[in-house]
Design a protein around this motif. Structure first.
Motif, PDB file in Angstrom:
ATOM      1  N   GLN A   1       3.082   0.614  -3.781  1.00  0.00           N
ATOM      2  CA  GLN A   1       2.249   0.967  -5.288  1.00  0.00           C
ATOM      3  C   GLN A   1       0.772   1.147  -4.860  1.00  0.00           C
ATOM      4  O   GLN A   1       0.638   1.610  -6.016  1.00  0.00           O
ATOM      5  CB  GLN A   1       2.649  -0.719  -5.769  1.00  0.00           C
ATOM      6  N   GLY A   2       0.532   1.342  -3.488  1.00  0.00           N
ATOM      7  CA  GLY A   2      -0.886   1.538  -3.800  1.00  0.00           C
ATOM      8  C   GLY A   2      -1.837   3.249  -4.196  1.00  0.00           C
ATOM      9  O   GLY A   2      -2.596   3.050  -5.151  1.00  0.00           O
ATOM     10  N   GLU A   3      -0.323   4.092  -4.086  1.00  0.00           N
ATOM     11  CA  GLU A   3      -0.889   5.162  -4.681  1.00  0.00           C
ATOM     12  C   GLU A   3      -0.672   5.370  -5.521  1.00  0.00           C
ATOM     13  O   GLU A   3      -1.520   6.195  -6.928  1.00  0.00           O
ATOM     14  CB  GLU A   3       0.017   6.043  -3.830  1.00  0.00           C
TER      15      GLU A   3
ATOM     16  N   ALA B   1      -4.372   3.899  -6.743  1.00  0.00           N
ATOM     17  CA  ALA B   1      -4.893   4.925  -6.141  1.00  0.00           C
ATOM     18  C   ALA B   1      -5.636   6.192  -7.595  1.00  0.00           C
ATOM     19  O   ALA B   1      -6.558   6.016  -7.827  1.00  0.00           O
ATOM     20  CB  ALA B   1      -5.082   5.104  -5.524  1.00  0.00           C
ATOM     21  N   GLN B   2      -4.215   6.561  -7.616  1.00  0.00           N
ATOM     22  CA  GLN B   2      -4.267   7.677  -8.382  1.00  0.00           C
ATOM     23  C   GLN B   2      -4.921   7.628  -9.802  1.00  0.00           C
ATOM     24  O   GLN B   2      -5.249   8.942 -10.836  1.00  0.00           O
ATOM     25  CB  GLN B   2      -3.386   8.033  -9.062  1.00  0.00           C
TER      26      GLN B   2
ATOM     27  N   VAL C   1       0.793  -1.346   0.131  1.00  0.00           N
ATOM     28  CA  VAL C   1      -0.437   0.324   0.382  1.00  0.00           C
ATOM     29  C   VAL C   1       1.032   1.184  -0.117  1.00  0.00           C
ATOM     30  O   VAL C   1       0.734   2.400  -0.519  1.00  0.00           O
ATOM     31  CB  VAL C   1      -1.057  -0.184   1.213  1.00  0.00           C
ATOM     32  N   GLU C   2       1.621   1.618   0.880  1.00  0.00           N
ATOM     33  CA  GLU C   2       3.046   2.364   1.151  1.00  0.00           C
ATOM     34  C   GLU C   2       4.099   2.787  -0.684  1.00  0.00           C
ATOM     35  O   GLU C   2       3.868   3.726  -0.445  1.00  0.00           O
ATOM     36  CB  GLU C   2       3.629   2.093   2.220  1.00  0.00           C
TER      37      GLU C   2
END
Length: 95
Positions: A76-78, A81-82, A73-74
């Motif tokens: 690759q998650g962003e 999400a974007q 999450v820290e």
């Protein structure tokens, strides 16, 4: 050197209607349009300044503990999400 990650580095390219296995790769200043982006494990490199438009994410990997999940999450998650459409856009697209 143990723990050192080696990625295939690709820069300044535009891709359309292709499938990419992101594991083991790093992209910089690339554009992905209508592509399928496949993640087979959490070992995919950074994607600074990349543009992702109308792509599909195919996630196919195991998360074995909370630490792995938090790392994913820290790091690759962003990016994922974007690149996803907002709920409002999704609802409008269904009409």
């Amino acid at each position: 050197m143990p723990g050192k990650k080696t990625w295939l580095f690709i820069a300044d390219r535009e891709f359309e209607n292709q499938t990419f296995y992101l594991s083991g790769h790093s992209y910089m200043n690339c554009t992905f349009k209508r592509c399928v982006l496949v993640i087979k494990d959490c070992n995919w490199g950074p994607m600074p300044n990349c543009v992702i438009e109308d792509c599909i994410w195919h996630l196919d990997f195991l998360i074995q503990d909370r630490q792995e999940w938090e790392f994913f999450v820290e790091n690759q998650g962003e990016i994922i999400a974007q690149s996803l459409p907002s709920e409002q856009v999704s609802a409008e697209a269904k009409l």
